[in-house]
Design a protein around this motif. Structure first.
Motif, short mmCIF file in Angstrom:
data_model
loop_
_atom_site.label_atom_id
_atom_site.label_comp_id
_atom_site.label_asym_id
_atom_site.label_seq_id
_atom_site.Cartn_x
_atom_site.Cartn_y
_atom_site.Cartn_z
N LYS A 252 0.85 -1.19 0.00
CA LYS A 252 0.00 0.00 0.00
C LYS A 252 0.89 1.24 0.00
CE LYS A 252 -4.01 -2.03 2.34
NZ LYS A 252 -4.93 -1.93 1.18
N ILE A 253 0.58 2.18 -0.86
CA ILE A 253 1.29 3.46 -0.93
C ILE A 253 0.26 4.58 -0.79
CG2 ILE A 253 2.61 5.05 -2.38
CD1 ILE A 253 3.96 2.70 -3.68
N ALA A 254 0.53 5.50 0.13
CA ALA A 254 -0.31 6.69 0.23
C ALA A 254 0.32 7.79 -0.62
CB ALA A 254 -0.43 7.15 1.67
N GLN A 255 -0.49 8.41 -1.47
CA GLN A 255 -0.01 9.56 -2.24
C GLN A 255 -0.79 10.78 -1.83
OE1 GLN A 255 1.30 9.16 -6.26
NE2 GLN A 255 0.46 11.14 -6.90
N ILE A 256 -0.06 11.82 -1.41
CA ILE A 256 -0.68 13.08 -0.99
C ILE A 256 -0.19 14.18 -1.91
CG2 ILE A 256 -1.02 14.73 0.89
CD1 ILE A 256 0.42 11.45 1.89
N GLU A 257 -1.10 14.82 -2.62
CA GLU A 257 -0.76 15.97 -3.46
C GLU A 257 -1.03 17.23 -2.64
OE1 GLU A 257 -1.92 12.58 -6.10
OE2 GLU A 257 -3.43 13.99 -5.30
N VAL A 258 -0.01 18.07 -2.51
CA VAL A 258 -0.09 19.26 -1.67
C VAL A 258 -0.03 20.51 -2.54
CG1 VAL A 258 0.91 20.49 0.30
CG2 VAL A 258 1.11 17.99 0.17
N GLY A 259 -1.04 21.36 -2.43
CA GLY A 259 -1.06 22.60 -3.19
C GLY A 259 -0.12 23.62 -2.58
N ALA A 260 0.15 24.71 -3.30
CA ALA A 260 1.04 25.76 -2.82
C ALA A 260 0.53 27.10 -3.31
CB ALA A 260 2.46 25.51 -3.31
N PHE A 261 1.31 28.15 -3.09
CA PHE A 261 0.88 29.51 -3.40
C PHE A 261 0.37 29.61 -4.84
CE2 PHE A 261 1.34 33.99 -4.51
CZ PHE A 261 0.76 34.58 -3.41
N SER A 262 -0.85 30.05 -4.97
CA SER A 262 -1.60 30.23 -6.23
C SER A 262 -1.95 28.91 -6.92
CB SER A 262 -0.87 31.16 -7.20
OG SER A 262 0.14 30.48 -7.92
N VAL A 263 -1.63 27.76 -6.30
CA VAL A 263 -2.05 26.48 -6.89
C VAL A 263 -3.47 26.19 -6.39
CG1 VAL A 263 -1.56 24.03 -7.13
CG2 VAL A 263 0.30 25.64 -6.95
N GLY A 264 -4.46 26.65 -7.12
CA GLY A 264 -5.83 26.50 -6.67
C GLY A 264 -6.42 25.15 -6.95
N GLY A 265 -5.82 24.40 -7.86
CA GLY A 265 -6.43 23.13 -8.25
C GLY A 265 -5.50 21.95 -8.15
N ILE A 266 -6.01 20.87 -7.58
CA ILE A 266 -5.33 19.58 -7.60
C ILE A 266 -6.29 18.66 -8.34
CG2 ILE A 266 -4.41 17.68 -6.24
CD1 ILE A 266 -4.03 19.70 -3.93
N LYS A 267 -5.95 18.29 -9.54
CA LYS A 267 -6.86 17.55 -10.41
C LYS A 267 -6.42 16.10 -10.54
CE LYS A 267 -8.74 21.58 -11.46
NZ LYS A 267 -10.06 22.00 -10.95
N ASN A 268 -7.26 15.17 -10.10
CA ASN A 268 -6.99 13.75 -10.28
C ASN A 268 -7.93 13.18 -11.33
OD1 ASN A 268 -4.89 12.55 -8.35
ND2 ASN A 268 -6.04 13.91 -7.00
N ASN A 269 -7.39 12.32 -12.18
CA ASN A 269 -8.15 11.84 -13.33
C ASN A 269 -9.21 10.81 -12.99
OD1 ASN A 269 -6.59 13.50 -14.95
ND2 ASN A 269 -5.16 11.89 -15.54
N ILE A 270 -8.97 9.99 -11.95
CA ILE A 270 -9.98 9.00 -11.57
C ILE A 270 -10.22 9.06 -10.07
CG2 ILE A 270 -9.37 7.46 -13.47
CD1 ILE A 270 -8.04 5.61 -11.38
N GLU A 271 -11.41 8.66 -9.67
CA GLU A 271 -11.75 8.59 -8.25
C GLU A 271 -11.45 7.19 -7.72
OE1 GLU A 271 -13.09 10.04 -4.59
OE2 GLU A 271 -12.72 11.14 -6.44
N GLY B 7 -2.78 12.77 -12.57
CA GLY B 7 -3.45 14.06 -12.50
C GLY B 7 -2.47 15.18 -12.75
N TYR B 8 -2.87 16.41 -12.33
CA TYR B 8 -2.00 17.57 -12.53
C TYR B 8 -2.33 18.67 -11.54
CZ TYR B 8 -5.95 19.62 -15.11
OH TYR B 8 -7.19 20.11 -15.47
N PHE B 9 -1.38 19.60 -11.39
CA PHE B 9 -1.56 20.79 -10.55
C PHE B 9 -1.86 21.99 -11.43
CE2 PHE B 9 1.42 18.33 -7.80
CZ PHE B 9 0.68 18.32 -6.62
N ASP B 10 -2.64 22.93 -10.91
CA ASP B 10 -2.84 24.22 -11.56
C ASP B 10 -1.86 25.22 -10.95
OD1 ASP B 10 -4.83 23.61 -13.30
OD2 ASP B 10 -6.46 24.46 -12.12
N LEU B 11 -0.96 25.75 -11.77
CA LEU B 11 -0.15 26.93 -11.43
C LEU B 11 0.91 26.75 -10.34
CD1 LEU B 11 -2.94 29.65 -11.55
CD2 LEU B 11 -1.32 29.07 -13.33
N HIS B 12 2.10 27.20 -10.65
CA HIS B 12 3.24 27.35 -9.75
C HIS B 12 3.65 26.09 -8.98
CE1 HIS B 12 2.80 31.37 -11.07
NE2 HIS B 12 3.74 31.84 -10.28
N GLY B 13 4.46 26.25 -7.95
CA GLY B 13 5.07 25.11 -7.26
C GLY B 13 4.10 24.31 -6.42
#
Length: 280
Positions: free
Chosen positions: A204-223, A234-240
């Motif tokens: 089992k692997i836990a994956q945590i996507e963490v947003g940052a300054f001006s990154v308003g979106g964390i988009k995952n392709n499947i639920e 998936g992908y991040f919206d904007l900056h680091g």
């Protein structure tokens, strides 16, 4: 500027008392959200060329492409290559990698702060057992992949497997640069999305996507559902931004050069799809 250096604005906002007062005002006024609106607008197209030139970004394959906005450019999709050997764990993204040990009581230390697995998962919020999340990853490894603003901001699956839901936690949008991590518990303050994946080769692997300054979106392709190694997750919206992988005990062996460098507290530059560890 060195990749692990801090921008001048970050040095001021996170490294001085006056800066931190201004930082909290910026967040309270939702400036990151407003900045996101601007960078998603057609007017932001004019920022693309200077950003590419300043940061030396390789635009091979995108010659002549007319992007609708800076965010359209920033989230551009390209073909990636990856190590398909199933006994090799790959990096989920272009990033700077740090590695931390998770203790027997499910704690790990990042940039001056102690974190717990409960900090990351907030299991009560999702009506989950705290003991379950603690038992899964104690004595394991925490791999932190810190993306810079100039990195490719789409990320992939690190192995074949399946997942059962993404868990989104609304949070702040602090920078993820080193100085910010030294002054704020940003990995549990920032906006994030996590899932626990049942992988074919690494438990089992836990994956945590963490947003940052001006990154308003964390988009995952499947639920929910199955996936293949190298598939886009998936992908991040904007900056680091940052991706954290939690690995169970005795599942992987880090490459020697990665173990050696990260053991001194430094970050190791990796590319999406690059091998970072082998099956133990």
């Amino acid at each position: 500027m060195a990749e692990n250096a801090n921008d001048k604005s970050v040095q001021f906002l996170y490294g001085s008392k006056c800066g931190r007062v201004l930082l909290h005002a910026i967040l309270a006024l939702r400036v990151p959200k407003l900045l996101g609106v601007v960078l998603r607008s057609p007017f932001s197209r004019f920022y693309i060329n200077s950003f590419v030139k300043k940061n030396g970004i390789d635009m091979t394959g995108f010659e002549g492409v007319k992007f609708k906005s800076f965010n359209d450019f920033f989230t551009r999709k390209k073909e990636i290559s990856f190590d398909s050997e199933l006994s090799h764990l790959i990096s989920p993204a272009d990033s700077l990698l740090s590695v931390y040990e998770i203790t027997e009581d499910a704690k790990f230390h990042i940039k001056g702060f102690d974190y717990t697995l409960q900090d990351f998962f907030e299991p009560k919020r999702f009506k989950m057992s705290e003991e379950e999340t603690t038992e899964l990853f104690k004595d394991g490894l925490c791999l932190v992949f810190r993306l810079c603003a100039t990195d490719y901001h789409r990320f992939c699956y690190v192995d074949n497997g399946s997942q059962n839901g993404n868990h989104f936690i609304q949070g702040s949008l602090y920078s993820v640069q080193p100085l910010a991590a030294e002054n704020f518990r940003l990995y549990t303050k920032n906006r994030r999305s996590w899932t626990i994946m049942d992988t074919e080769n690494f438990g089992k692997i836990a994956q945590i996507e963490v947003g940052a300054f001006s990154v308003g979106g964390i988009k995952n392709n499947i639920e929910t559902g199955s996936f293949k190694k190298g598939d886009e997750k998936g992908y991040f919206d904007l900056h680091g931004s940052t991706i954290v992988l939690l690995i169970q005990k005795d599942k992987i062996q880090l490459l020697d050069e990665i173990k050696s460098l990260t053991g001194t507290g430094k970050e190791y530059r990796v590319k999406i799809g690059q091998t970072v560890a082998t099956k133990q």
